[in-house]
Scaffold this active site. Structure first.
Site, PDB file in Angstrom:
ATOM      1  N   GLU A  70      -1.101  35.853  13.393  1.00 60.22           N
ATOM      2  CA  GLU A  70      -2.069  34.844  13.488  1.00 60.22           C
ATOM      3  C   GLU A  70      -2.030  34.063  12.243  1.00 60.22           C
ATOM      4  O   GLU A  70      -2.182  34.479  11.157  1.00 60.22           O
ATOM      5  CB  GLU A  70      -3.424  35.361  13.884  1.00 60.22           C
ATOM      6  CG  GLU A  70      -4.635  34.534  13.777  1.00 60.22           C
ATOM      7  CD  GLU A  70      -4.658  33.422  14.666  1.00 60.22           C
ATOM      8  OE1 GLU A  70      -4.579  33.583  15.902  1.00 60.22           O
ATOM      9  OE2 GLU A  70      -4.759  32.287  14.085  1.00 60.22           O
ATOM     10  N   ASP A 119       0.384  34.038  22.464  1.00 58.99           N
ATOM     11  CA  ASP A 119      -0.934  33.722  22.829  1.00 58.99           C
ATOM     12  C   ASP A 119      -1.449  32.429  21.862  1.00 58.99           C
ATOM     13  O   ASP A 119      -2.240  32.842  21.157  1.00 58.99           O
ATOM     14  CB  ASP A 119      -1.859  34.942  22.770  1.00 58.99           C
ATOM     15  CG  ASP A 119      -3.270  34.665  23.082  1.00 58.99           C
ATOM     16  OD1 ASP A 119      -3.632  33.831  23.744  1.00 58.99           O
ATOM     17  OD2 ASP A 119      -4.301  35.637  22.914  1.00 58.99           O
TER      18      ASP A 119
END
Ligand code: SAM
Length: 287
Positions: free
Chosen positions: A118, A168
């Site tokens: 991330e 995602d």
């Protein structure tokens, strides 16, 4: 209307958050409280406590996940590819800052490694603290948080490959733009085992059909198997959301094998999510 903080407005004694999807589409949510609001080096991050959806994560003015319906997207982006792969051991999640995808992947005891890459550590910290309905507590030791740009991570050399990669990502703006490009998809291919597969969220067939088509075209130029599936997510504009899979080998899901404790995905959904309405079939690249 009185102007308040960016994206928020005071109307009498009410606070409203406006999500601007496009010039002619704005969606308003009544807010109880701004729980968190910070600007990271990558984006503006808010956790808003809303009346109808509970706490919601908002990045640069776009809703990512809410307590009411966050499980739908997170279950669909994880359990479908993990059901198609017969024996996943190494899983990579790119993005996924609300931690909901990692939480779902951790439901598979056979998975040994969950790398979550991330770009923005502040999103993870805020979600773990204020959006537990989505993130859970995520204390699973198999989850390795790696805070860097996903496009840089997939270029690095490693002594292992992945069985499943879950992209995602946020919408293709700011740091997420590169997560929709051909070069990135090629790097994902190179990070997968010879029978590996990847999935990405591929936007709304109502409002961004050209984006859905471009994602398919790019994946089709790399992967022998490309498939589309759908879910209904109330907080995503248009409600009806697409996911696109790129696979080196496996094509079919195995619904009977599904045994996880979930709120949206079940054996029937695993079968039916690949059934597409005609207007979406018309967007499929068939050659
Ligand atoms: N479910 C959400 C949706 O579709 O609205 C997306 C969830 S998640 C919050 C998206 C995450 O992708 C964000 O936390 C953002 O920081 C991260 N992200 C964006 N660009 C990235 C990049 N280049 N590398 C890694 N993560 C990235």
């Amino acid at each position: 209307m009185m102007k308040m903080e960016k994206y928020l407005q005071q109307v009498g004694d009410e606070i409203w958050f406006t999500e601007i999807d496009r010039d002619n589409l704005k969606i308003n949510y009544r807010i109880k409280e701004v729980v968190y609001s910070e600007t990271s080096p990558f984006q503006h991050i808010m956790i808003l406590d809303s009346y109808d959806f509970g706490p919601m994560l908002v990045l640069d003015g776009a809703i990512q996940s809410t307590a009411l319906d966050g499980y739908i997207y997170n279950e669909m982006i994880t359990h479908i590819p993990l059901n198609i792969h017969p024996n996943p051991k190494n899983v990579l999640i790119i993005g996924g800052g609300d931690c909901g995808a990692a939480r779902e992947v951790a439901k598979y005891p056979g998975i040994q490694r969950i790398d979550m890459v991330e770009i923005d550590e502040m999103v993870v910290k805020a979600s773990k603290k204020y959006l537990k309905e989505v993130s859970g507590d995520l204390s699973d030791p198999r989850v390795n948080f790696i805070f860097k740009d996903g496009t840089a991570f997939v270029k690095e050399k490693r002594d292992y490959l992945y069985d499943v990669i879950i992209v995602d990502s946020s919408d293709p703006v700011g740091p997420a733009v590169k997560l929709f490009e051909l070069e990135f998809y090629k790097d994902l291919y190179n990070n997968l085992h010879e029978d590996g597969l990847m999935v990405c969220q591929s936007e709304s067939p109502f409002f961004y059909p050209e984006m859905m088509v471009n994602i398919q075209k790019r994946l089709k130029s790399i992967f022998p198997v490309v498939k589309l599936y759908m879910a209904t997510v109330p907080t995503y504009p248009g409600g009806f959301w697409s996911f696109t899979l790129g696979s080196k080998k496996y094509r079919e899901p195995n619904p009977e094998a599904f045994d996880k404790d979930t709120k949206y995905v079940n054996k029937g959904i695993i079968k039916s999510c690949f059934q597409l309405p005609n207007f979406v079939k018309d967007l499929l690249i068939t050659d």
